[in-house]
Motif scaffolding. Structure first.
Motif, PDB file in Angstrom:
ATOM      1  N   THR A 174     -12.398   2.073  14.112  1.00 59.42           N
ATOM      2  CA  THR A 174     -11.776   0.859  13.575  1.00 59.42           C
ATOM      3  C   THR A 174     -12.628  -0.366  13.896  1.00 59.42           C
ATOM      4  O   THR A 174     -13.412  -0.364  14.841  1.00 59.42           O
TER       5      THR A 174
ATOM      6  N   GLU B 215      -4.923  -7.713   9.123  1.00 57.34           N
ATOM      7  CA  GLU B 215      -4.505  -6.957  10.299  1.00 57.34           C
ATOM      8  C   GLU B 215      -4.594  -5.459  10.043  1.00 57.34           C
ATOM      9  O   GLU B 215      -5.070  -4.689  10.887  1.00 57.34           O
ATOM     10  N   TRP B 216      -4.162  -5.065   8.856  1.00 49.99           N
ATOM     11  CA  TRP B 216      -4.225  -3.641   8.500  1.00 49.99           C
ATOM     12  C   TRP B 216      -5.675  -3.163   8.451  1.00 49.99           C
ATOM     13  O   TRP B 216      -6.018  -2.113   9.004  1.00 49.99           O
ATOM     14  N   ALA B 217      -6.542  -3.930   7.785  1.00 48.61           N
ATOM     15  CA  ALA B 217      -7.949  -3.542   7.655  1.00 48.61           C
ATOM     16  C   ALA B 217      -8.649  -3.532   9.013  1.00 48.61           C
ATOM     17  O   ALA B 217      -9.541  -2.719   9.258  1.00 48.61           O
ATOM     18  N   TYR B 218      -8.239  -4.420   9.901  1.00 48.74           N
ATOM     19  CA  TYR B 218      -8.867  -4.545  11.216  1.00 48.74           C
ATOM     20  C   TYR B 218      -8.501  -3.372  12.126  1.00 48.74           C
ATOM     21  O   TYR B 218      -9.289  -2.947  12.957  1.00 48.74           O
ATOM     22  N   ARG B 219      -7.289  -2.850  11.944  1.00 47.81           N
ATOM     23  CA  ARG B 219      -6.791  -1.806  12.844  1.00 47.81           C
ATOM     24  C   ARG B 219      -6.884  -0.403  12.259  1.00 47.81           C
ATOM     25  O   ARG B 219      -6.810   0.575  12.997  1.00 47.81           O
ATOM     26  N   THR B 220      -7.035  -0.282  10.952  1.00 43.37           N
ATOM     27  CA  THR B 220      -7.020   1.040  10.328  1.00 43.37           C
ATOM     28  C   THR B 220      -8.381   1.707  10.474  1.00 43.37           C
ATOM     29  O   THR B 220      -9.409   1.022  10.615  1.00 43.37           O
TER      30      THR B 220
ATOM     31  N   TRP C 104      -1.466  -9.916   6.568  1.00 42.08           N
ATOM     32  CA  TRP C 104      -1.036  -8.523   6.707  1.00 42.08           C
ATOM     33  C   TRP C 104      -2.179  -7.582   6.368  1.00 42.08           C
ATOM     34  O   TRP C 104      -2.446  -6.615   7.084  1.00 42.08           O
ATOM     35  N   TYR C 105      -2.898  -7.895   5.272  1.00 45.41           N
ATOM     36  CA  TYR C 105      -4.018  -7.047   4.868  1.00 45.41           C
ATOM     37  C   TYR C 105      -5.131  -7.079   5.922  1.00 45.41           C
ATOM     38  O   TYR C 105      -5.706  -6.045   6.273  1.00 45.41           O
TER      39      TYR C 105
END
Length: 382
Positions: A115, A48-53, A45-46
């Protein structure tokens, strides 16, 4: 009382299986797997979040990726440049979304807050920054090579191509491009343009080949910087060729003296006019043996389809253009008028030098001859 004590329930005894080593190991494995599953889910989850944010880049920035850089090298460089936060997430994101696709070297423009997903997409697609280089009409091949060598975005060494084989134009380049690639494109574009224009030439044109078209176009290119004059200047030279008259073009004198250097650095003298060279069209009949520069599309088209005119002469008119004439008498009057303009300009310049204006006053403007138009008679006496 005894009876009451006997009625108290006895504690349950644990079964032997609960203490069995296999059960204990299985329980530990299950707990570990559960922990890993939860931890992996959180990590995923982290990631994916870091990759897209949006990333940490505070303002737009260009980053150059050197040739031969591996994925880890690129990730480290981007992290040092402040484009991404975590190289591990960057590498993992690339492997998951673009497995097997290489990242391309070159210069990239990244927007503020870009991003990691966008960075990976941009670099795997090779969307490098496009720059432009403009090579003006009329430059010699040596001058073109000098300009390419002066451009620090380009790489590699090059030889000077044959005169007239390059098409002056604005070309898209990328940082790190080899100079030979630019020359190859200029050559290919010139061949295509010349072939297209030659195929549409006027039927009565006194030129035998595309090569002769390029030679005459290079002279027209040097004679005038005004686009609307090119067909008229071309007509004068075509008329003189048809009548077997010498072309008498001043730029051919200059090329015969300095060649690919392009500039004489001084006005043409009477001695220059009277000194024969292979290119001096005051001395030779017809066209010179080769082009005197690289003509552009407009000059090539003007020579292929010149204006319908009987003019055989032209001279500078003092406004940046030329005045044309059919007869030598008309032309001599035009030359006399040009000499008056020259004299007036020199007198004003001398007066301005003798009486310099105050520091707060702008210097008066003085008329100047057209660029590339020395004060000679142009096609004149033959």
């Amino acid at each position: 009382m005894a009876q009451t004590e006997q009625q108290k329930p006895k504690p349950k005894r644990r079964g032997r299986g609960a203490n069995h080593p296999a059960v204990m190991i299985g329980s530990a494995v299950f707990t570990l797997l559960l922990f890993l599953a939860v931890g992996g889910g959180l990590a995923g989850w982290y990631g994916e979040w870091a990759y897209r944010t949006p990333g940490p880049l505070a303002s737009d920035k260009n980053v150059v990726i050197p040739r031969g850089s591996g994925l880890r090298d690129i990730a480290d460089l981007l992290e040092r440049e402040g484009v991404i936060r975590n190289w591990v997430v960057f590498v993992a994101g690339h492997q998951l979304t673009h497995r097997g696709e290489p990242m391309h070297a070159g210069e990239y423009a990244f927007k503020a807050g870009v991003t990691m997903a966008s960075v990976v997409d941009t670099m795997t697609a090779g969307r490098v920054v496009q720059h432009q280089i403009t090579l003006p009409e009329g430059l010699t091949s040596q001058q073109v090579v000098d300009r390419l060598n002066d451009n620090d975005m380009l790489t590699g060494t090059i030889r000077v191509p044959l005169e007239g084989t390059l098409l002056p134009e604005t070309y898209a380049i990328v940082r790190g491009m080899n100079r030979q690639e630019v020359l190859k494109r200029m050559t290919a574009d010139q061949q295509k343009v010349v072939a297209d224009i030659w195929a549409k030439r006027a039927p009565d044109l006194p030129l035998k080949s595309p090569e002769e078209l390029v030679i005459l176009a290079s002279i027209v290119e040097k004679e005038t910087g005004k686009a609307d004059e090119r067909p008229h200047v071309a007509a004068v030279f075509v008329n003189r060729l048809a009548r077997k008259m010498k072309l008498q073009s001043d730029p051919t004198i200059i090329y015969g003296i300095v060649g690919g250097k392009g500039s004489l650095g001084r006005p043409i003298s009477r001695a220059d006019i009277n000194t024969p060279t292979a290119y001096n069209t005051y001395a030779i009949d017809g066209l010179p043996p080769g082009p005197i520069g690289n003509p552009g599309k407009a000059s090539l088209a003007a020579v292929a389809n010149p204006m319908k005119s009987k003019d055989l002469y032209f001279v500078a008119d003092g406004t940046g253009g030329h005045i044309f004439a059919e007869t030598l008498d008309q032309h001599n009057r035009n030359v006399a008028r040009w000499r008056e303009i020259e004299a007036e300009a020199k007198a004003k310049a001398a007066a301005a030098a003798a009486n310099p204006p105050a520091a707060s006053s702008p210097a008066p403007a003085t008329p100047e001859p057209a660029a590339g138009t020395p004060p000679s008679t142009k096609p004149s006496t033959n």
